[in-house]
Design an enzyme around this catalytic site. Structure first.
Site, PDB file in Angstrom:
ATOM      1  N   MET A  17      -2.430   2.039 -11.877  1.00 24.94           N
ATOM      2  CA  MET A  17      -3.228   3.357 -11.292  1.00 24.94           C
ATOM      3  C   MET A  17      -2.944   4.870 -12.233  1.00 24.94           C
ATOM      4  SD  MET A  17      -1.463   2.480  -7.875  1.00 24.94           S
ATOM      5  CE  MET A  17       0.174   2.505  -7.784  1.00 24.94           C
ATOM      6  N   GLY A  53       0.980  -1.130  -0.068  1.00 25.72           N
ATOM      7  CA  GLY A  53       0.047   0.306  -0.210  1.00 25.72           C
ATOM      8  C   GLY A  53       0.748   1.264   0.141  1.00 25.72           C
ATOM      9  N   GLU A  74       5.318   0.251  -3.483  1.00 22.01           N
ATOM     10  CA  GLU A  74       5.593   2.336  -3.071  1.00 22.01           C
ATOM     11  C   GLU A  74       6.563   2.889  -3.316  1.00 22.01           C
ATOM     12  OE1 GLU A  74       1.454   4.151  -3.640  1.00 22.01           O
ATOM     13  OE2 GLU A  74       0.020   1.994  -3.923  1.00 22.01           O
TER      14      GLU A  74
END
Length: 322
Positions: free
Chosen positions: A147, A49, A91
């Site tokens: 994304m 995440g 990330e």
């Protein structure tokens, strides 16, 4: 609501600094996987995440003992709770060491879970993607979730759309900061075939303290993250929906307010669903599906799904997030 999806990504199982696994919300959940499987829906366990858990990947993967602990614990969760695979959301790797360790991590999962799905969430722009070793990652993943949002936000110095489909004229970084360009980057530069690429659609928007698009902002907005449900309330309070025909997304304005809110609605989601299908990408996915759930329906998902399924009743709908 399960009928609107083919896959759910259950977020997040994050690495702690000692290599153990930390879980958010109701994770892990056998109840979720059982209910999803009963509806014919696959569930992936999402790792990482955008928070601290993702930042811990580099430290954990640098230590073989910690890496082994994290890998073993997450593999055990897949088996014990009936997940259909893993979705890696690191990330983001920030150097050559991180790039190599991401490959090691995913290769180990592929070896230990040979029959399960492996997917990865990736940024749509070239800056954060530069440390993804695409040639070595390509054969390991079933598909990537690109994304296509957060193209603009409080980290920037000017107002811009959160998730434009196409470039907005006048945006200083509009040529690369849009969905079409991001998907082209992963297909043509990173060389992932379209059948391994899934187009991301947000269920939220971003607020900017500016009177016009592409102007410098007057600091950070106190409501920088605006869910679709929040937008419904703002419309009821007198905010006005407008449409950017070039970027193919809506935005909110209010008379006398030096604030712009870029968001996603049914029209823009439907256009993205149609565009993704026409371009030949594998599917569409959404972050995240609690934000557009109303009266038993995921409103933005339904809007994007209609033109997608309309092309072919057997077409695949990409993963949502629960």
């Amino acid at each position: 609501a399960y009928g609107q999806f083919t896959h759910l990504a259950h977020a997040f199982a994050s690495p702690r600094l000692d290599g153990s696994v930390g879980g958010d919300g109701n994770l892990p959940s056998r109840d979720l996987t059982d209910r999803a499987h009963a509806a014919g829906v696959k569930v992936l366990l999402s790792l990482g995440g955008g928070g601290a858990g993702s930042a811990h990947f580099a430290a954990v993967m640098r230590d073989p003992a910690k890496a082994e602990r994290f890998i073993a614990e997450t593999v055990a969760l897949v088996h014990e709770y009936g997940y259909d695979g893993l979705d890696c959301d690191w990330e983001f790797p920030e150097d050559e060491e991180g790039a190599a360790n991401l490959v090691k991590l995913v290769a180990e999962y592929r070896k230990r879970l040979p029959a399960t799905l492996l997917t990865m969430a990736v940024n749509a722009g070239p800056w954060y993607a530069r440390w993804f070793d695409h040639e070595r990652l390509l054969p390991l993943f079933d598909f990537l979730n690109v994304m296509c949002y957060d193209f603009h936000g409080p980290w920037g110095d000017h107002a811009g759309h959160n998730a434009p489909l196409h470039p907005a004229p006048g945006d200083p970084d509009g040529a690369t900061m849009n969905t079409a360009a991001g998907m082209t980057f992963w297909n043509e530069v990173k060389r992932f075939p379209k059948e391994k690429l899934v187009v991301g659609i947000p269920s939220y928007g971003r607020s900017f303290l500016a009177a016009r698009w592409h102007e410098k902002t007057a600091g950070k907005s106190p409501r920088e993250y605006v869910s679709w449900k929040t937008v419904r309330g703002l419309l009821a309070e007198g905010w006005r929906r407008e449409w950017d025909a070039a970027a193919q997304v809506p935005f909110l304005t209010k008379p006398g307010a030096a604030e712009l809110i870029s968001y996603e609605d049914e029209e823009s989601a439907a256009r993205k669903g149609a565009w993704a299908r026409a371009q030949g990408y594998r599917g569409i996915f959404f972050w995240e599906i609690t934000q557009d759930h109303l009266d038993g329906v995921h409103v933005l998902v339904a809007a994007a799904r209609r033109p997608w399924v309309g092309w072919s009743r057997s077409s695949r709908l990409g993963p949502g997030i629960e």
